[in-house]
Structure formats: C-alpha cells, structure tokens
Design a protein around this motif. Structure first.
Motif, PDB file in Angstrom:
ATOM      1  N   LYS A 104       0.958  -1.184  -0.055  1.00 50.52           N
ATOM      2  CA  LYS A 104      -0.004  -0.061   0.030  1.00 50.52           C
ATOM      3  C   LYS A 104       0.807   1.388  -0.158  1.00 50.52           C
ATOM      4  CE  LYS A 104      -4.310  -1.809   2.198  1.00 50.52           C
ATOM      5  NZ  LYS A 104      -4.947  -1.782   3.243  1.00 50.52           N
ATOM      6  N   GLY A 105       1.899   1.260   0.553  1.00 47.83           N
ATOM      7  CA  GLY A 105       3.012   2.558   0.642  1.00 47.83           C
ATOM      8  C   GLY A 105       3.563   2.511  -0.607  1.00 47.83           C
ATOM      9  N   MET A 106       3.842   1.570  -1.494  1.00 48.10           N
ATOM     10  CA  MET A 106       4.364   1.846  -2.679  1.00 48.10           C
ATOM     11  C   MET A 106       3.374   2.086  -3.781  1.00 48.10           C
ATOM     12  SD  MET A 106       7.753   0.864  -2.638  1.00 48.10           S
ATOM     13  CE  MET A 106       8.163   0.217  -4.247  1.00 48.10           C
ATOM     14  N   SER A 107       2.004   1.933  -3.371  1.00 53.65           N
ATOM     15  CA  SER A 107       1.192   2.057  -4.287  1.00 53.65           C
ATOM     16  C   SER A 107       1.271   1.110  -5.729  1.00 53.65           C
ATOM     17  CB  SER A 107       0.866   3.512  -4.907  1.00 53.65           C
ATOM     18  OG  SER A 107       0.701   4.325  -3.705  1.00 53.65           O
ATOM     19  N   ARG A 108       1.497  -0.222  -5.227  1.00 61.30           N
ATOM     20  CA  ARG A 108       1.621  -1.118  -6.180  1.00 61.30           C
ATOM     21  C   ARG A 108       0.835  -2.446  -6.055  1.00 61.30           C
ATOM     22  NH1 ARG A 108       4.585   0.486 -10.790  1.00 61.30           N
ATOM     23  NH2 ARG A 108       5.988   2.185 -10.311  1.00 61.30           N
ATOM     24  N   SER A 109       0.590  -3.374  -6.692  1.00 65.85           N
ATOM     25  CA  SER A 109       0.030  -4.688  -6.483  1.00 65.85           C
ATOM     26  C   SER A 109       1.172  -5.383  -5.856  1.00 65.85           C
ATOM     27  CB  SER A 109      -0.431  -5.278  -7.731  1.00 65.85           C
ATOM     28  OG  SER A 109       0.861  -5.798  -8.560  1.00 65.85           O
ATOM     29  N   LYS A 110       0.638  -6.449  -5.133  1.00 68.13           N
ATOM     30  CA  LYS A 110       1.506  -7.433  -4.538  1.00 68.13           C
ATOM     31  C   LYS A 110       2.551  -8.126  -5.449  1.00 68.13           C
ATOM     32  CE  LYS A 110      -1.810  -8.390  -0.982  1.00 68.13           C
ATOM     33  NZ  LYS A 110      -2.998  -7.964  -1.588  1.00 68.13           N
ATOM     34  N   SER A 111       2.139  -8.152  -6.577  1.00 67.77           N
ATOM     35  CA  SER A 111       2.943  -9.075  -7.593  1.00 67.77           C
ATOM     36  C   SER A 111       4.005  -7.973  -7.778  1.00 67.77           C
ATOM     37  CB  SER A 111       2.232  -9.509  -8.774  1.00 67.77           C
ATOM     38  OG  SER A 111       1.150 -10.580  -8.394  1.00 67.77           O
ATOM     39  N   MET A 112       3.819  -6.733  -8.264  1.00 60.28           N
ATOM     40  CA  MET A 112       4.524  -5.793  -9.063  1.00 60.28           C
ATOM     41  C   MET A 112       5.625  -5.319  -7.635  1.00 60.28           C
ATOM     42  SD  MET A 112       4.327  -5.207 -12.064  1.00 60.28           S
ATOM     43  CE  MET A 112       4.321  -6.744 -12.307  1.00 60.28           C
ATOM     44  N   THR A 113       5.065  -5.412  -6.513  1.00 59.14           N
ATOM     45  CA  THR A 113       6.130  -4.831  -5.498  1.00 59.14           C
ATOM     46  C   THR A 113       7.019  -5.934  -5.147  1.00 59.14           C
ATOM     47  OG1 THR A 113       4.274  -3.697  -4.500  1.00 59.14           O
ATOM     48  CG2 THR A 113       6.097  -4.319  -2.821  1.00 59.14           C
ATOM     49  N   LEU A 114       6.521  -7.438  -5.106  1.00 59.65           N
ATOM     50  CA  LEU A 114       7.647  -8.419  -5.174  1.00 59.65           C
ATOM     51  C   LEU A 114       8.549  -8.250  -6.520  1.00 59.65           C
ATOM     52  CD1 LEU A 114       8.596 -10.619  -3.209  1.00 59.65           C
ATOM     53  CD2 LEU A 114       6.998 -12.157  -4.513  1.00 59.65           C
ATOM     54  N   LEU A 115       8.155  -8.087  -7.505  1.00 57.98           N
ATOM     55  CA  LEU A 115       8.923  -8.036  -8.626  1.00 57.98           C
ATOM     56  C   LEU A 115       9.963  -6.911  -8.548  1.00 57.98           C
ATOM     57  CD1 LEU A 115       9.592  -9.320 -11.524  1.00 57.98           C
ATOM     58  CD2 LEU A 115       8.029  -7.789 -12.345  1.00 57.98           C
ATOM     59  N   LEU A 116       9.548  -6.016  -8.156  1.00 60.28           N
ATOM     60  CA  LEU A 116      10.393  -4.497  -7.898  1.00 60.28           C
ATOM     61  C   LEU A 116      11.714  -4.889  -6.966  1.00 60.28           C
ATOM     62  CD1 LEU A 116       8.113  -1.686  -7.995  1.00 60.28           C
ATOM     63  CD2 LEU A 116       9.777  -2.092  -9.770  1.00 60.28           C
ATOM     64  N   MET A 117      11.342  -5.636  -5.814  1.00 63.95           N
ATOM     65  CA  MET A 117      11.985  -5.859  -4.670  1.00 63.95           C
ATOM     66  C   MET A 117      13.316  -7.081  -5.481  1.00 63.95           C
ATOM     67  SD  MET A 117       9.398  -6.279  -1.614  1.00 63.95           S
ATOM     68  CE  MET A 117      10.657  -6.969  -0.390  1.00 63.95           C
ATOM     69  N   ILE A 118      12.849  -7.592  -6.216  1.00 66.08           N
ATOM     70  CA  ILE A 118      13.750  -8.831  -6.739  1.00 66.08           C
ATOM     71  C   ILE A 118      14.558  -8.072  -7.712  1.00 66.08           C
ATOM     72  CG2 ILE A 118      13.844 -10.928  -8.071  1.00 66.08           C
ATOM     73  CD1 ILE A 118      11.082 -11.876  -6.668  1.00 66.08           C
ATOM     74  N   ASP A 119      14.197  -7.379  -8.646  1.00 66.69           N
ATOM     75  CA  ASP A 119      14.928  -6.754  -9.445  1.00 66.69           C
ATOM     76  C   ASP A 119      15.938  -5.789  -8.748  1.00 66.69           C
ATOM     77  OD1 ASP A 119      13.808  -7.816 -11.671  1.00 66.69           O
ATOM     78  OD2 ASP A 119      12.280  -6.255 -11.991  1.00 66.69           O
ATOM     79  N   PHE A 120      15.690  -5.169  -7.815  1.00 61.08           N
ATOM     80  CA  PHE A 120      16.457  -4.285  -6.813  1.00 61.08           C
ATOM     81  C   PHE A 120      17.395  -5.127  -6.417  1.00 61.08           C
ATOM     82  CE2 PHE A 120      17.833  -2.742  -2.673  1.00 61.08           C
ATOM     83  CZ  PHE A 120      18.387  -1.508  -3.013  1.00 61.08           C
ATOM     84  N   PHE A 121      17.716  -6.209  -5.935  1.00 65.35           N
ATOM     85  CA  PHE A 121      18.409  -6.935  -5.152  1.00 65.35           C
ATOM     86  C   PHE A 121      19.444  -7.607  -6.424  1.00 65.35           C
ATOM     87  CE2 PHE A 121      15.705  -7.544  -1.453  1.00 65.35           C
ATOM     88  CZ  PHE A 121      16.425  -6.696  -0.683  1.00 65.35           C
ATOM     89  N   GLU A 122      18.692  -8.108  -7.415  1.00 69.43           N
ATOM     90  CA  GLU A 122      19.562  -8.514  -8.778  1.00 69.43           C
ATOM     91  C   GLU A 122      20.320  -7.274  -9.273  1.00 69.43           C
ATOM     92  OE1 GLU A 122      16.926 -10.589 -11.146  1.00 69.43           O
ATOM     93  OE2 GLU A 122      16.565 -12.205  -9.844  1.00 69.43           O
ATOM     94  N   ASP A 123      19.630  -6.398  -9.577  1.00 70.30           N
ATOM     95  CA  ASP A 123      20.567  -5.317 -10.029  1.00 70.30           C
ATOM     96  C   ASP A 123      21.582  -4.599  -9.440  1.00 70.30           C
ATOM     97  OD1 ASP A 123      18.683  -5.225 -12.303  1.00 70.30           O
ATOM     98  OD2 ASP A 123      17.532  -3.606 -11.589  1.00 70.30           O
ATOM     99  N   ASN A 124      21.637  -4.623  -8.095  1.00 66.34           N
ATOM    100  CA  ASN A 124      22.603  -4.166  -7.141  1.00 66.34           C
ATOM    101  C   ASN A 124      23.436  -5.034  -6.654  1.00 66.34           C
ATOM    102  OD1 ASN A 124      21.891  -1.166  -7.143  1.00 66.34           O
ATOM    103  ND2 ASN A 124      19.776  -2.073  -6.184  1.00 66.34           N
ATOM    104  N   GLY A 125      23.381  -6.486  -7.158  1.00 65.78           N
ATOM    105  CA  GLY A 125      24.213  -7.368  -6.542  1.00 65.78           C
ATOM    106  C   GLY A 125      24.264  -7.446  -5.117  1.00 65.78           C
TER     107      GLY A 125
END
Length: 132
Positions: free
Chosen positions: A28-49
């Motif tokens: 809710k704080g991110m204003s995204r769906s649960k799927s998109m929030t989880l995808l953004l988190m995974i992408d963040f960790f992968e991109d930043n290593g």
C-alpha cells in the motif's frame, strides 16, 4: 491489472500471517500490487548485486567516506596547481605587460579641448553704458 502481466495466471505462495500483513502494508505504501512490489524488490536485489542478508548501512557509509577522501584529494591537487603553477605564471605575465607598456601618444586626429572658458563675444549693454 498489472501492465504486461494481464494474461498470466496467479500462483499461490504460503507465507506466515504476520509477514503477509507487513507485506500488504508495504505494498500500500508503494501504491503497487503485491506481484509488482515483489517483482520490484527482486529486481532491486539482482541489479545491485546485494543479498537481503547483507546490511547496506556500512557499505553506504564506507562509500561516502571514500568519496569525501577523493574529493579532498582533488581539492588538494587543485590548490597545489594554483600555488605552484597558476600564481607564478600570472605574476610573470603581469610583470611583462608592465614593462612592455608603450608610452601614451596623442593621435594627430584628436582635437584638443581647451580647459579655459572661451571669451564672450557679445556683452549686454546696460542703460548707463552709453560710452561704449
């Protein structure tokens, strides 16, 4: 619906209730769906290593102190260049221009401006001045 993922079907994941509630608040704080929030988190960790087990705090502080040290090094180099190269060169150039300054000559075409007031050609006569 999430853009680009409309035709995909949902999959269920089992997580603890307290974790699910915390994740819902985060979404809710991110204003995204649960799927998109989880995808953004995974992408963040992968991109930043980075791994979720690692702490970012010390790494960011270390990076900040390293940048400050390098900036201080650059400032020291610039001050040294100014002191040892720029200022002596400017002083030499100024001394050359002071010696090579030609004497000021007046041009032939210049018109000399008289400093005294010109004499008046006409004088007003008063009634008592009949003798003139």
């Amino acid at each position: 619906m999430d853009k680009g993922y409309e035709k995909e079907r949902f999959e269920s994941i089992s997580i603890k209730t307290s974790v699910a509630q915390k994740f819902k608040k985060f979404c809710k704080g991110m204003s995204r769906s649960k799927s998109m929030t989880l995808l953004l988190m995974i992408d963040f960790f992968e991109d930043n290593g980075i791994s979720p087990h690692e702490s970012i705090g010390p790494k960011m502080q270390t990076l900040e102190s390293l940048i400050k040290k390098r900036i201080n090094g650059v400032i020291a180099i610039m001050k040294d260049i100014e002191k040892n190269q720029t200022k002596p060169t400017v002083a030499m150039m100024q001394s050359l221009f002071e010696q090579a300054e030609p004497p000021k000559k007046t041009f032939i075409l210049e018109k000399e401006i008289p400093k005294e007031k010109p004499k008046t050609r006409f004088v007003e006569r008063l009634e008592n001045d009949d003798e003139l």
